[in-house]
Design a protein around this motif. Structure first.
Motif, mmCIF file in Angstrom:
data_model
loop_
_atom_site.group_PDB
_atom_site.id
_atom_site.type_symbol
_atom_site.label_atom_id
_atom_site.label_comp_id
_atom_site.label_asym_id
_atom_site.label_seq_id
_atom_site.Cartn_x
_atom_site.Cartn_y
_atom_site.Cartn_z
ATOM 1 N N VAL A 1 0.839 -1.208 -0.067
ATOM 2 C CA VAL A 1 0.032 -0.245 0.025
ATOM 3 C C VAL A 1 0.809 1.406 -0.041
ATOM 4 N N GLY A 2 2.122 1.209 -0.296
ATOM 5 C CA GLY A 2 2.944 2.212 -0.394
ATOM 6 C C GLY A 2 3.487 2.845 1.095
ATOM 7 N N GLN B 1 -1.408 6.036 10.960
ATOM 8 C CA GLN B 1 -2.420 5.938 10.055
ATOM 9 C C GLN B 1 -1.690 5.913 8.727
ATOM 10 N N GLY B 2 -0.403 6.177 8.671
ATOM 11 C CA GLY B 2 0.154 5.853 7.243
ATOM 12 C C GLY B 2 -0.472 6.477 6.212
ATOM 13 N N PRO B 3 0.035 5.905 5.034
ATOM 14 C CA PRO B 3 -0.639 6.584 3.868
ATOM 15 C C PRO B 3 -2.059 6.041 3.620
ATOM 16 N N LYS B 4 -2.991 6.744 2.680
ATOM 17 C CA LYS B 4 -4.334 6.626 2.592
ATOM 18 C C LYS B 4 -4.708 5.084 2.471
ATOM 19 N N SER B 5 -4.195 4.375 1.847
ATOM 20 C CA SER B 5 -4.753 2.926 1.510
ATOM 21 C C SER B 5 -4.114 2.125 2.734
ATOM 22 N N ALA B 6 -3.319 2.537 3.561
ATOM 23 C CA ALA B 6 -2.963 1.446 4.445
ATOM 24 C C ALA B 6 -4.030 1.338 5.782
#
Length: 97
Positions: free
Chosen positions: A23-24, A70-75
């Motif tokens: 998920v980057g 939180q991480g990136p949006k898709s994580a």
């Protein structure tokens, strides 16, 4: 001579579980850590977690750890485990393979 807490370098060894691979997450972690001026590295583990080491000032480390939740949006991070260790004087921030 007194040393302010802002000048003390700390090291956080972090393990993030959940949906954090594919998920980057590593690339976003590198971008965020670099933007904050932190040193260290990040890599995927075979068990599906992401492992990272951050070295820098305590307040900046705290901000990075909050970002890890939180991480990136898709994580979809589920858990963040943090160990504080002696800094090693790392330079730069890399993605390890």
């Amino acid at each position: 001579m007194q040393t302010s807490s802002e000048s003390i370098i700390v090291r956080a060894h972090v393990f993030v579980s959940g949906q954090v691979q594919g998920v980057g997450y590593r690339y976003s972690t590198q971008k965020q850590a670099t933007a904050l001026g932190l040193q260290g590295w990040v890599k995927n583990l075979t068990d599906g977690r992401v492992e990272a080491v951050f070295e820098g000032h305590q307040d900046t480390i705290d901000r990075m750890i909050q970002w890890c939740y939180q991480g990136p949006k898709s994580a979809q991070p589920q858990d963040v485990i943090i160990y504080f260790e002696e800094p090693e004087g790392l330079q730069g921030f890399e993605i390890r393979y």
